[in-house]
Design a protein around this motif. Structure first.
Motif, PDB file in Angstrom:
ATOM      1  N   UNK A 127     -24.016  31.799 133.970  1.00 64.97           N
ATOM      2  CA  UNK A 127     -25.319  31.819 133.309  1.00 64.97           C
ATOM      3  C   UNK A 127     -26.237  30.816 133.982  1.00 64.97           C
ATOM      4  N   UNK A 128     -27.515  31.151 134.026  1.00 70.02           N
ATOM      5  CA  UNK A 128     -28.525  30.244 134.566  1.00 70.02           C
ATOM      6  C   UNK A 128     -29.850  30.537 133.876  1.00 70.02           C
ATOM      7  N   UNK A 129     -30.790  29.607 134.016  1.00 68.87           N
ATOM      8  CA  UNK A 129     -32.106  29.781 133.415  1.00 68.87           C
ATOM      9  C   UNK A 129     -32.843  30.910 134.128  1.00 68.87           C
ATOM     10  N   UNK A 130     -33.585  31.681 133.356  1.00 70.15           N
ATOM     11  CA  UNK A 130     -34.420  32.733 133.909  1.00 70.15           C
ATOM     12  C   UNK A 130     -35.757  32.093 134.304  1.00 70.15           C
ATOM     13  N   UNK A 131     -35.876  31.706 135.552  1.00 69.80           N
ATOM     14  CA  UNK A 131     -37.066  30.995 136.012  1.00 69.80           C
ATOM     15  C   UNK A 131     -38.300  31.891 136.028  1.00 69.80           C
ATOM     16  N   UNK A 132     -38.108  33.193 135.896  1.00 70.42           N
ATOM     17  CA  UNK A 132     -39.237  34.126 135.854  1.00 70.42           C
ATOM     18  C   UNK A 132     -39.746  34.366 134.437  1.00 70.42           C
ATOM     19  N   UNK A 133     -39.064  33.819 133.445  1.00 67.82           N
ATOM     20  CA  UNK A 133     -39.516  33.988 132.061  1.00 67.82           C
ATOM     21  C   UNK A 133     -40.842  33.237 131.885  1.00 67.82           C
ATOM     22  N   UNK A 134     -41.802  33.819 131.177  1.00 67.99           N
ATOM     23  CA  UNK A 134     -43.111  33.162 131.029  1.00 67.99           C
ATOM     24  C   UNK A 134     -43.051  31.787 130.361  1.00 67.99           C
ATOM     25  N   UNK A 135     -42.018  31.538 129.549  1.00 64.10           N
ATOM     26  CA  UNK A 135     -41.903  30.237 128.884  1.00 64.10           C
ATOM     27  C   UNK A 135     -41.042  29.231 129.649  1.00 64.10           C
ATOM     28  N   UNK A 136     -40.508  29.626 130.801  1.00 61.62           N
ATOM     29  CA  UNK A 136     -39.647  28.716 131.550  1.00 61.62           C
ATOM     30  C   UNK A 136     -40.320  27.370 131.844  1.00 61.62           C
ATOM     31  N   UNK A 137     -41.545  27.346 132.377  1.00 64.90           N
ATOM     32  CA  UNK A 137     -42.165  26.038 132.669  1.00 64.90           C
ATOM     33  C   UNK A 137     -42.318  25.171 131.419  1.00 64.90           C
ATOM     34  N   UNK A 138     -42.638  25.784 130.304  1.00 59.37           N
ATOM     35  CA  UNK A 138     -42.809  25.022 129.065  1.00 59.37           C
ATOM     36  C   UNK A 138     -41.475  24.492 128.550  1.00 59.37           C
ATOM     37  N   UNK A 151     -27.375  24.950 121.000  1.00 55.87           N
ATOM     38  CA  UNK A 151     -28.581  25.457 121.657  1.00 55.87           C
ATOM     39  C   UNK A 151     -29.365  24.312 122.315  1.00 55.87           C
ATOM     40  N   UNK A 152     -29.419  23.167 121.657  1.00 53.42           N
ATOM     41  CA  UNK A 152     -30.109  22.006 122.233  1.00 53.42           C
ATOM     42  C   UNK A 152     -29.402  21.570 123.515  1.00 53.42           C
ATOM     43  N   UNK A 153     -28.079  21.520 123.485  1.00 56.68           N
ATOM     44  CA  UNK A 153     -27.325  21.136 124.689  1.00 56.68           C
ATOM     45  C   UNK A 153     -27.585  22.120 125.826  1.00 56.68           C
ATOM     46  N   UNK A 154     -27.672  23.403 125.471  1.00 52.49           N
ATOM     47  CA  UNK A 154     -27.945  24.415 126.495  1.00 52.49           C
ATOM     48  C   UNK A 154     -29.356  24.280 127.055  1.00 52.49           C
ATOM     49  N   UNK A 155     -30.288  23.938 126.203  1.00 50.08           N
ATOM     50  CA  UNK A 155     -31.664  23.719 126.656  1.00 50.08           C
ATOM     51  C   UNK A 155     -31.681  22.661 127.747  1.00 50.08           C
ATOM     52  N   UNK A 156     -31.004  21.548 127.517  1.00 48.70           N
ATOM     53  CA  UNK A 156     -30.939  20.490 128.522  1.00 48.70           C
ATOM     54  C   UNK A 156     -30.173  20.963 129.756  1.00 48.70           C
ATOM     55  N   UNK A 157     -29.053  21.605 129.540  1.00 40.80           N
ATOM     56  CA  UNK A 157     -28.166  22.011 130.637  1.00 40.80           C
ATOM     57  C   UNK A 157     -28.861  22.955 131.614  1.00 40.80           C
ATOM     58  N   UNK A 158     -29.593  23.934 131.069  1.00 39.67           N
ATOM     59  CA  UNK A 158     -30.178  24.950 131.933  1.00 39.67           C
ATOM     60  C   UNK A 158     -31.627  24.696 132.329  1.00 39.67           C
ATOM     61  N   UNK A 200     -34.221  34.144 128.049  1.00 35.67           N
ATOM     62  CA  UNK A 200     -34.313  32.771 128.551  1.00 35.67           C
ATOM     63  C   UNK A 200     -33.251  32.475 129.596  1.00 35.67           C
ATOM     64  N   UNK A 201     -32.091  33.129 129.476  1.00 31.72           N
ATOM     65  CA  UNK A 201     -31.005  32.960 130.430  1.00 31.72           C
ATOM     66  C   UNK A 201     -30.707  34.299 131.077  1.00 31.72           C
ATOM     67  N   UNK A 202     -30.155  34.229 132.283  1.00 30.70           N
ATOM     68  CA  UNK A 202     -29.665  35.435 132.937  1.00 30.70           C
ATOM     69  C   UNK A 202     -28.182  35.231 133.230  1.00 30.70           C
ATOM     70  N   UNK A 203     -27.449  36.327 133.252  1.00 31.35           N
ATOM     71  CA  UNK A 203     -26.021  36.254 133.528  1.00 31.35           C
ATOM     72  C   UNK A 203     -25.711  37.082 134.771  1.00 31.35           C
ATOM     73  N   UNK A 204     -24.803  36.570 135.571  1.00 29.26           N
ATOM     74  CA  UNK A 204     -24.366  37.269 136.773  1.00 29.26           C
ATOM     75  C   UNK A 204     -22.851  37.209 136.839  1.00 29.26           C
ATOM     76  N   UNK A 205     -22.248  38.339 137.158  1.00 30.45           N
ATOM     77  CA  UNK A 205     -20.799  38.399 137.280  1.00 30.45           C
ATOM     78  C   UNK A 205     -20.351  37.960 138.659  1.00 30.45           C
ATOM     79  N   UNK A 206     -19.391  37.065 138.673  1.00 28.51           N
ATOM     80  CA  UNK A 206     -18.787  36.609 139.926  1.00 28.51           C
ATOM     81  C   UNK A 206     -17.283  36.776 139.763  1.00 28.51           C
ATOM     82  N   UNK A 258     -29.533  33.643 123.807  1.00 27.26           N
ATOM     83  CA  UNK A 258     -30.492  33.209 124.822  1.00 27.26           C
ATOM     84  C   UNK A 258     -30.667  34.259 125.920  1.00 27.26           C
ATOM     85  N   UNK A 259     -29.605  34.990 126.244  1.00 24.63           N
ATOM     86  CA  UNK A 259     -29.718  36.078 127.222  1.00 24.63           C
ATOM     87  C   UNK A 259     -30.534  37.232 126.644  1.00 24.63           C
TER      88      UNK A 259
END
Length: 181
Positions: free
Chosen positions: A66-77, A11-18, A54-60, A49-50
C-alpha cells in the motif's frame, strides 16, 4: 490534537505513515507489527482508505503493498496535515527559513530515519547541507524543539562532506524539506 478529529488510532498512524513521505510503502503484516495492532483492524482501515481513494494497492507476488495515492486531489492537504501534526512545518519556519534569510548558505535540508519512513518516534533526524556551523544552527533547533515537543538530532554537512557521504545517506529514506534552486 489530530486524535480528537480522527477517532481511529490506526487511521491516524496510517495518515503519518503514508502521508509524511510520498515514497512510503507498506504491507498488512508489517503495518500490524509496526503499530502493535491486530491485522484485522489494520486491514479494515486499509480497505476503507483504498475505497476512498487515499491509498493505492499493488500486488507484488503474494504480498499487497500500500502507498499514498499522490494523484488524489486531497493528497497535498493530507500531507500538510501530517507535517503540521508532527511539527515539520515549524522546523521549516523556525530553522530552515531563518538560516536562509539570515545566513544564506544552506544548500539543502532533509529528514532521514523514522520520520522519513512515516514513523512518529519523537526524534527527528535533520540533515542540513551548506556552509553552516553547529553553533549557528543550534539555537534555531532548540527553539523548534520546544515548539514541537520533539527532539531534533542534527547533522550539519558541508557540500563536500555531503558528496563523500552521499552513498551512506542514500541508503536511508530522505524526506526533503528544502533544496536550493
Amino acid at each position: 490534537m489530530i486524535e480528537n478529529l480522527i477517532t481511529s488510532r490506526t487511521r491516524v498512524k496510517m495518515l503519518f505513515r503514508f502521508f509524511l513521505n510520498s515514497h512510503s510503502k507498506a504491507h498488512l503484516r508489517g503495518l500490524a507489527d509496526e503499530f502493535g495492532e491486530s491485522t484485522n483492524s489494520v486491514r479494515l482501515e486499509l480497505n476503507n482508505l483504498c475505497k476512498a481513494g487515499y491509498l493505492i494497492s499493488t500486488g507484488e507476488g503474494n504480498i499487497i503493498r500500500y502507498s499514498a495515492n499522490v494523484d488524489h486531489p486531497l493528497y497535498p492537504e493530507l500531507q500538510k496535515i501530517a507535517h503540521k501534526c508532527l511539527g515539520l512545518d515549524k522546523i521549516v519556519d523556525n530553522v530552515i527559513n531563518r538560516l536562509i534569510t539570515r545566513i544564506g548558505e544552506l544548500d539543502s535540508a532533509f529528514i532521514t530515519g523514522d520520520y522519513a519512513d512515516g514513523k512518529d518516534t519523537g526524534i527527528i533526524d535533520l540533515v542540513l547541507v551548506g556552509k553552516l556551523s553547529m553553533q549557528q544552527v543550534r539555537g534555531y533547533v532548540q527553539k523548534a524543539e520546544k515548539m514541537i515537543d520533539r527532539k531534533i538530532r542534527l547533522l550539519v554537512l558541508s557540500a563536500e562532506e555531503f558528496e563523500k557521504n552521499k552513498k551512506n545517506l542514500a541508503s536511508e529514506t530522505a524526506l526533503y524539506l528544502w533544496q536550493k534552486d
